[in-house]
Design a protein around this motif. Structure first.
Motif, PDB file in Angstrom:
ATOM      1  N   LEU A 283      40.312  30.283  94.918  1.00 34.84           N
ATOM      2  CA  LEU A 283      40.140  30.433  96.356  1.00 34.84           C
ATOM      3  C   LEU A 283      39.136  31.529  96.691  1.00 34.84           C
ATOM      4  O   LEU A 283      38.252  31.354  97.541  1.00 34.84           O
ATOM      5  CB  LEU A 283      41.488  30.749  97.014  1.00 34.84           C
ATOM      6  CG  LEU A 283      41.460  31.027  98.525  1.00 34.84           C
ATOM      7  CD1 LEU A 283      40.951  29.802  99.288  1.00 34.84           C
ATOM      8  CD2 LEU A 283      42.846  31.441  99.020  1.00 34.84           C
ATOM      9  N   ALA A 284      39.244  32.666  96.002  1.00 33.37           N
ATOM     10  CA  ALA A 284      38.336  33.781  96.266  1.00 33.37           C
ATOM     11  C   ALA A 284      36.888  33.408  95.958  1.00 33.37           C
ATOM     12  O   ALA A 284      35.969  33.721  96.727  1.00 33.37           O
ATOM     13  CB  ALA A 284      38.751  35.001  95.430  1.00 33.37           C
ATOM     14  N   TYR A 285      36.677  32.714  94.845  1.00 32.08           N
ATOM     15  CA  TYR A 285      35.320  32.303  94.488  1.00 32.08           C
ATOM     16  C   TYR A 285      34.761  31.278  95.487  1.00 32.08           C
ATOM     17  O   TYR A 285      33.558  31.271  95.763  1.00 32.08           O
ATOM     18  CB  TYR A 285      35.297  31.731  93.073  1.00 32.08           C
ATOM     19  CG  TYR A 285      35.039  32.773  92.007  1.00 32.08           C
ATOM     20  CD1 TYR A 285      33.823  33.446  91.942  1.00 32.08           C
ATOM     21  CD2 TYR A 285      36.006  33.094  91.062  1.00 32.08           C
ATOM     22  CE1 TYR A 285      33.567  34.394  90.969  1.00 32.08           C
ATOM     23  CE2 TYR A 285      35.769  34.049  90.082  1.00 32.08           C
ATOM     24  CZ  TYR A 285      34.549  34.697  90.036  1.00 32.08           C
ATOM     25  OH  TYR A 285      34.306  35.651  89.080  1.00 32.08           O
ATOM     26  N   SER A 298      27.154  38.896  96.544  1.00 30.38           N
ATOM     27  CA  SER A 298      28.458  38.298  96.798  1.00 30.38           C
ATOM     28  C   SER A 298      29.354  38.606  95.605  1.00 30.38           C
ATOM     29  O   SER A 298      29.070  38.185  94.483  1.00 30.38           O
ATOM     30  CB  SER A 298      28.338  36.785  97.005  1.00 30.38           C
ATOM     31  OG  SER A 298      29.550  36.246  97.468  1.00 30.38           O
ATOM     32  N   ARG A 299      30.445  39.335  95.868  1.00 32.05           N
ATOM     33  CA  ARG A 299      31.278  39.813  94.765  1.00 32.05           C
ATOM     34  C   ARG A 299      32.756  39.620  95.080  1.00 32.05           C
ATOM     35  O   ARG A 299      33.223  39.907  96.180  1.00 32.05           O
ATOM     36  CB  ARG A 299      31.007  41.297  94.498  1.00 32.05           C
ATOM     37  CG  ARG A 299      31.825  41.888  93.357  1.00 32.05           C
ATOM     38  CD  ARG A 299      31.460  43.344  93.120  1.00 32.05           C
ATOM     39  NE  ARG A 299      30.109  43.478  92.623  1.00 32.05           N
ATOM     40  CZ  ARG A 299      29.793  43.663  91.334  1.00 32.05           C
ATOM     41  NH1 ARG A 299      30.748  43.721  90.430  1.00 32.05           N
ATOM     42  NH2 ARG A 299      28.543  43.796  90.966  1.00 32.05           N
ATOM     43  N   VAL A 300      33.493  39.121  94.081  1.00 28.46           N
ATOM     44  CA  VAL A 300      34.945  39.044  94.160  1.00 28.46           C
ATOM     45  C   VAL A 300      35.521  40.320  93.539  1.00 28.46           C
ATOM     46  O   VAL A 300      35.116  40.717  92.443  1.00 28.46           O
ATOM     47  CB  VAL A 300      35.483  37.807  93.416  1.00 28.46           C
ATOM     48  CG1 VAL A 300      37.018  37.823  93.354  1.00 28.46           C
ATOM     49  CG2 VAL A 300      34.993  36.527  94.081  1.00 28.46           C
ATOM     50  N   VAL A 301      36.452  40.950  94.239  1.00 30.27           N
ATOM     51  CA  VAL A 301      37.105  42.157  93.743  1.00 30.27           C
ATOM     52  C   VAL A 301      38.595  41.875  93.631  1.00 30.27           C
ATOM     53  O   VAL A 301      39.277  41.704  94.641  1.00 30.27           O
ATOM     54  CB  VAL A 301      36.860  43.364  94.674  1.00 30.27           C
ATOM     55  CG1 VAL A 301      37.534  44.611  94.112  1.00 30.27           C
ATOM     56  CG2 VAL A 301      35.362  43.607  94.856  1.00 30.27           C
ATOM     57  N   VAL A 302      39.089  41.787  92.395  1.00 32.21           N
ATOM     58  CA  VAL A 302      40.505  41.514  92.148  1.00 32.21           C
ATOM     59  C   VAL A 302      41.253  42.828  92.029  1.00 32.21           C
ATOM     60  O   VAL A 302      40.866  43.705  91.251  1.00 32.21           O
ATOM     61  CB  VAL A 302      40.700  40.691  90.855  1.00 32.21           C
ATOM     62  CG1 VAL A 302      42.185  40.439  90.602  1.00 32.21           C
ATOM     63  CG2 VAL A 302      39.949  39.377  90.941  1.00 32.21           C
ATOM     64  N   LYS A 328      26.794  31.639  87.596  1.00 34.77           N
ATOM     65  CA  LYS A 328      25.504  30.958  87.724  1.00 34.77           C
ATOM     66  C   LYS A 328      25.124  30.726  89.181  1.00 34.77           C
ATOM     67  O   LYS A 328      23.960  30.530  89.503  1.00 34.77           O
ATOM     68  CB  LYS A 328      25.554  29.618  86.971  1.00 34.77           C
ATOM     69  CG  LYS A 328      25.732  29.783  85.463  1.00 34.77           C
ATOM     70  CD  LYS A 328      25.901  28.437  84.771  1.00 34.77           C
ATOM     71  CE  LYS A 328      26.140  28.620  83.282  1.00 34.77           C
ATOM     72  NZ  LYS A 328      26.380  27.325  82.580  1.00 34.77           N
ATOM     73  N   GLU A 329      26.136  30.747  90.071  1.00 33.63           N
ATOM     74  CA  GLU A 329      25.877  30.595  91.509  1.00 33.63           C
ATOM     75  C   GLU A 329      25.541  31.927  92.163  1.00 33.63           C
ATOM     76  O   GLU A 329      25.294  31.983  93.367  1.00 33.63           O
ATOM     77  CB  GLU A 329      27.102  29.976  92.191  1.00 33.63           C
ATOM     78  CG  GLU A 329      27.457  28.574  91.726  1.00 33.63           C
ATOM     79  CD  GLU A 329      26.452  27.535  92.211  1.00 33.63           C
ATOM     80  OE1 GLU A 329      25.811  27.779  93.252  1.00 33.63           O
ATOM     81  OE2 GLU A 329      26.294  26.501  91.535  1.00 33.63           O
ATOM     82  N   GLY A 330      25.588  33.010  91.371  1.00 29.03           N
ATOM     83  CA  GLY A 330      25.230  34.316  91.914  1.00 29.03           C
ATOM     84  C   GLY A 330      26.394  35.181  92.340  1.00 29.03           C
ATOM     85  O   GLY A 330      26.203  36.221  92.976  1.00 29.03           O
ATOM     86  N   VAL A 331      27.630  34.781  91.991  1.00 27.03           N
ATOM     87  CA  VAL A 331      28.819  35.561  92.351  1.00 27.03           C
ATOM     88  C   VAL A 331      29.250  36.406  91.155  1.00 27.03           C
ATOM     89  O   VAL A 331      29.363  35.899  90.041  1.00 27.03           O
ATOM     90  CB  VAL A 331      29.977  34.649  92.787  1.00 27.03           C
ATOM     91  CG1 VAL A 331      31.212  35.485  93.140  1.00 27.03           C
ATOM     92  CG2 VAL A 331      29.554  33.790  93.968  1.00 27.03           C
ATOM     93  N   THR A 332      29.501  37.694  91.396  1.00 28.38           N
ATOM     94  CA  THR A 332      29.969  38.581  90.339  1.00 28.38           C
ATOM     95  C   THR A 332      31.423  38.976  90.597  1.00 28.38           C
ATOM     96  O   THR A 332      31.971  38.727  91.671  1.00 28.38           O
ATOM     97  CB  THR A 332      29.092  39.833  90.245  1.00 28.38           C
ATOM     98  OG1 THR A 332      28.997  40.445  91.543  1.00 28.38           O
ATOM     99  CG2 THR A 332      27.688  39.477  89.761  1.00 28.38           C
ATOM    100  N   LEU A 333      32.040  39.602  89.597  1.00 32.33           N
ATOM    101  CA  LEU A 333      33.472  39.884  89.655  1.00 32.33           C
ATOM    102  C   LEU A 333      33.764  41.305  89.194  1.00 32.33           C
ATOM    103  O   LEU A 333      33.237  41.759  88.176  1.00 32.33           O
ATOM    104  CB  LEU A 333      34.223  38.903  88.744  1.00 32.33           C
ATOM    105  CG  LEU A 333      35.716  39.157  88.516  1.00 32.33           C
ATOM    106  CD1 LEU A 333      36.500  38.867  89.797  1.00 32.33           C
ATOM    107  CD2 LEU A 333      36.238  38.292  87.367  1.00 32.33           C
TER     108      LEU A 333
END
Length: 553
Positions: A283-285, A298-302, A328-333
């Protein structure tokens, strides 16, 4: 009973006794003959390795204190990056075993040492939390590079015409072995002013399961998120999702200027229910990828205590593969850990590595301010991706070397210029430091050449920089070198003691304490390390007494 039956009964009894013996004592029997399953599988934990203390000699300590020739130590770390995945890496649903420390390598056999950058610091914060709670940290959680990189070092800024990085090289005699030198390789990334940062979209994914209840868990996570929001630019955006018994979005994409709305959503979070991390990540991604682009971070922070299952119909491999696709879509975590007990440090580190992000552990509001306030710019603004470092040693000048840490960041030497091979990322102003033990010959004009290769964020353009350390710049004594090198060496030495890389005795602690004490430079974090070192010495005192007569420097 007939004679034949008696013979049959005797043979059966002997067979059963043999099976029982192998079952009970098989490990010891196989170890005695060198045929454990781990050895047959190439498990590095059963291989001999050089220690800091014995580096200059022709022997190395094995797991049982035996010695082995240097020639038996010519190997690279088994774990390496391979097209974005760890080779032979265990599933995150299982706790990973500690990797063996890097082996001593003869330069004539392999002059290249290649690894991906790592700016994680969770391992050191976990150590601090454990020692303050009068506990020894598990050796499995001790990663030397994360300890060394927790602290600040003075590294010159890159020149505008130099590239994205500057690398400072420094070498001096080691305090642990007369024939040994220490090389410090420090990389400094260029800074980016807050006003010049790209627009940022943060998706906070908050674990609100029952285990997150507590001041040091969900309440500290709320404080951390508020600190992060306070450091964003007005046009940046925030989304908040949660996972417990189910997953849901509690705040749709909201501009950071609407700070009161965001903080109200944060304050409304409460804990309860089970855990389904995999579904929450998905969901977050989905939220993050909608905002991703070449001109937006664009970054997900868990934020989690790591006590988790992956969720219904979700396997570890599927979750990691999903993360890889979103990268690969440019989202980091980024993974942020809280609390103790069932905290899954191994899972948090692996998720962050797979997501091209950072792994932190928050044990106090002070640490929250350090990560989400002082270092926020570096976390938000990535200046380079797939950053690889390759150190080439001149066989004329260097007989052999050992890299301290980075075992699970190692890259095959011939993959250095294969730009499809995944590596780490560097944020604005981030620094990376690595230490090597060197066995110098006293000859040659160049000790080492360091190359840094990286991509521009969201671009296929690759740049490579080169730095060298001439032999005449090697310091003649440790006292004439920088306090940064001495302190970093004390930190790495302590981590090595806890990992069991070096035999432990009281004299080792005394030397490390003296080394660190003379290199504090008035820095609060370094002062705290001295205090922790003293407490660690007390916690390890039974081991010190036990080893006092069997360990020699």
């Amino acid at each position: 009973m007939s004679k034949s039956l008696k013979v049959t009964f005797a043979l059966l009894s002997a067979a059963l006794a043999f099976v029982a013996g192998v079952t009970l004592f098989g490990d010891n029997i196989r170890k005695y003959f060198g045929a454990t399953c781990g050895a047959l599988a190439g498990n590095p934990d059963v291989a001999y390795r050089k220690s800091m203390r014995t580096f200059g000699e022709n022997t190395a300590y094995g797991n049982d204190g035996a010695t082995a020739s240097v020639d038996s130590l010519q190997r690279k770390p088994m774990r390496h990056f391979n097209s974005g995945a760890y080779a032979e890496a265990p599933a995150p649903s299982q706790r990973t075993e500690r990797l063996a420390s890097n082996a001593y390598t003869r330069t004539e056999n392999d002059p290249l040492s290649t690894f991906a950058v790592d700016v994680d610091t969770a391992s050191y914060a976990l150590f601090r939390r454990a020692v303050k709670g009068d506990r020894l940290p598990s050796a499995d959680t001790v990663r030397v590079e994360e300890w060394v990189n927790y602290f600040r070092y003075r590294i010159p800024e890159p020149n505008p015409d130099e590239g994205a990085f500057h690398v400072a090289l420094e070498a001096a005699p080691s305090p642990f072995a007369l024939s040994q030198h220490i090389l410090k390789v420090s990389l400094q990334g260029r800074h980016v002013a807050k006003a010049q940062r790209k627009p940022t979209h943060l998706v906070f994914l908050v674990d609100t399961s029952g285990s997150m209840n507590g001041e040091d868990r969900l309440e500290l996570a709320k404080t951390s998120m508020k600190l992060a929001v306070a450091g964003l630019n007005p046009a940046d955006t925030v989304t908040i999702s949660t996972y417990a018994g189910d997953v849901r979005t509690v705040l749709d994409t909201t501009p950071a200027r609407d700070r009161k709305i965001i903080e109200a959503a944060i304050d409304g979070l409460s804990s309860g229910g089970g855990t389904a991390m995999g579904s929450g990540l998905e969901l977050a991604y989905q939220h993050a990828v909608r905002m991703a682009g070449a001109n937006r971070v664009s970054r997900v922070v868990v934020l989690t205590d790591g006590d988790t299952n992956l969720g219904r119909n979700q396997t570890a491999d599927a979750m990691l593969e999903s993360i890889s696709r979103y990268v690969k879509e440019g989202v980091t975590l980024s993974t942020i850990g809280f609390g103790m007990g069932n905290y899954r440090d191994d899972l948090m580190e692996r998720l962050a590595n797979k997501g091209n992000g950072n792994c932190y552990y928050i044990d106090s509001e002070r640490e929250a301010r350090r990560v989400f306030q002082e270092q926020l710019g570096g976390t938000m603004e990535v200046i380079a991706q797939d950053v690889k470092i390759q150190v080439e040693f001149d066989p004329t000048a260097v007989r052999g070397y050992r890299l301290l840490g980075y075992e699970n960041r190692a890259i095959a030497d011939n993959d250095f210029r294969k730009d499809a091979v995944d590596a780490g990322e560097i944020g604005a102003g981030h620094t990376v430091t690595a230490l090597y033990e060197l066995d110098l010959t006293g000859e040659g004009s160049t000790v080492a050449t360091v190359r840094v290769r990286a991509k521009k964020p969201g671009d296929s353009e690759v740049a490579e920089q080169r730095f060298t350390l001439p032999r005449h710049q090697v310091r003649e004594s440790l006292s004439t070198t920088s306090s940064d090198l001495r302190f970093a060496l004390a930190v790495a030495g302590t981590a090595d003691l806890l990992r069991g890389t070096t035999p432990t005795d009281d004299r080792g602690f005394a030397r490390i304490h003296s080394l660190a004490e003379d290199a504090v430079d008035g820095q609060e974090d370094r002062e705290e390390f001295l205090t922790l070192l003293g407490k660690l010495r007390e916690l390890m005192s039974p081991r010190l007494v036990r080893n006092a007569n069997s360990t020699r420097y």
